[in-house]
Design an enzyme around this catalytic site. Structure first.
Site, PDB file in Angstrom:
ATOM      1  CE1 TYR A 148      44.175  42.084  28.073  1.00 20.58           C
ATOM      2  CE2 TYR A 148      45.723  43.652  29.021  1.00 20.58           C
ATOM      3  CZ  TYR A 148      44.585  42.876  29.130  1.00 20.58           C
ATOM      4  OH  TYR A 148      43.842  42.911  30.286  1.00 20.58           O
ATOM      5  CE  LYS A 152      41.202  44.249  28.681  1.00 19.88           C
ATOM      6  NZ  LYS A 152      39.832  43.922  29.155  1.00 19.88           N
ATOM      7  CB  VAL A 181      44.972  41.160  39.728  1.00 22.37           C
ATOM      8  CG1 VAL A 181      44.213  40.309  40.743  1.00 22.37           C
ATOM      9  CG2 VAL A 181      44.579  42.621  39.862  1.00 22.37           C
TER      10      VAL A 181
END
Length: 296
Positions: A148, A152, A181
């Site tokens: 991941y 990114k 988040v």
């Protein structure tokens, strides 16, 4: 003045949906998109316009471009490339085909969207914004989230180049570096050991099984970290993007400021902390202990 905003990856409970609501409350015209329109029911109920868009399909994107052009008189003020997916696993266990798919959805889809929506962005009367949600993980890669983080980091690099290449066309590219988040992101993530009902696991032959419990706990991010509520994060992001001169890098979310500060530290400074957080200390003790036993 109200702007037209198109956002990818707006399924209910995700960051895209939170952004759609925040822009809508800000008075902007929002076009929320997702591969499955049925997953945007809450947005549609609020009166937000929705559109089917699969970021992995060039034909789907082209269809969405045509539909958006008809809705907005052939222009778009803001494009937010938010669609993405997680893949939690040690790199030694990672499936190359799965990593390839991850780059397709997290990195290449944003480039594909930027290319195909460029004509509409170029037609924006007062200049346009192209926003790529790159994540703090691209700045501070951590163990067990390597695939991941790589996707990114690659998107952040593409964003930096696009920022310079699109300046002549009055399109400002913004790198949205999102921290922790609260959302359903990890509930929809996958792992090399499979995933069922949000349970991310190691494969049965993984070299990291000696630390199975703490390792898998970190893979699920079932740890004590500060997560910002999605609506708060989205409201702050929209506020940043509504400034007369929006920042090139927007840092929002739990621990985003700390990640920014850590980016100035020498390489390896946080290794000991991360080793304990991820369970790699348990794995290391197991293998070093086994080696010591063999040498006796």
């Amino acid at each position: 003045m109200a702007r037209t905003v198109l956002i990818t990856g707006c399924s209910d409970g995700g960051l895209g949906a939170a952004l759609a609501i925040a822009f809508y409350k800000n008075g902007d015209r929002v076009i929320a998109t997702a591969r499955n329109p049925a997953k945007m029911a809450s947005l549609k109920a609020m009166g937000i316009e929705t559109l089917q868009l699969d970021v992995l399909s060039e034909d789907s994107i082209k269809t969405a471009v045509q539909a958006t052009s008809q809705l907005t008189n052939n222009s778009l003020d803001i494009l937010v490339n938010n669609a993405g997916q997680g893949y939690s696993t040690p790199l030694l266990d990672a499936s190359i085909s799965e990593v390839s798919k991850l780059f397709e959805i997290n990195t290449l889809s944003a480039l594909r969207m930027s290319q195909l929506f460029f004509p509409l962005l170029r037609n924006a009367k007062d200049g346009a914004l192209l926003v790529n949600n790159t994540s703090c993980a691209g700045i501070m890669p951590v163990p067990l989230q390597g695939p991941y983080s790589a996707t990114k980091a690659a998107l952040a690099s593409l964003s930096e180049v696009l920022r310079q290449e699109l300046q002549p066309f009055n399109i400002k590219v913004i790198d949205l570096k999102t921290g922790a988040v609260r959302s359903n992101f990890f509930a929809n993530a996958s792992s090399s050991g499979g995933s069922s009902e949000g349970s991310l696991t190691l494969p049965e032959d993984s070299l990291y099984l000696p630390g199975k419990e703490p390792v898998e706990k970190f893979m699920r991010t079932d740890i004590n970290i500060t997560e910002m509520p999605a609506d708060e994060w989205a409201t702050k992001v929209v506020r940043d993007l509504s400034k007369r001169h929006p920042p090139i890098h927007v840092w929002r979310g739990g621990n985003a400021l700390q990640v920014w500060l850590c980016s100035f530290l020498p390489v390896g400074t946080l290794d000991a902390v991360l080793k304990k957080m991820t369970g790699l200390d348990v794995v290391e003790r197991y293998y070093r202990g086994s080696k010591a036993q063999k040498t006796k």
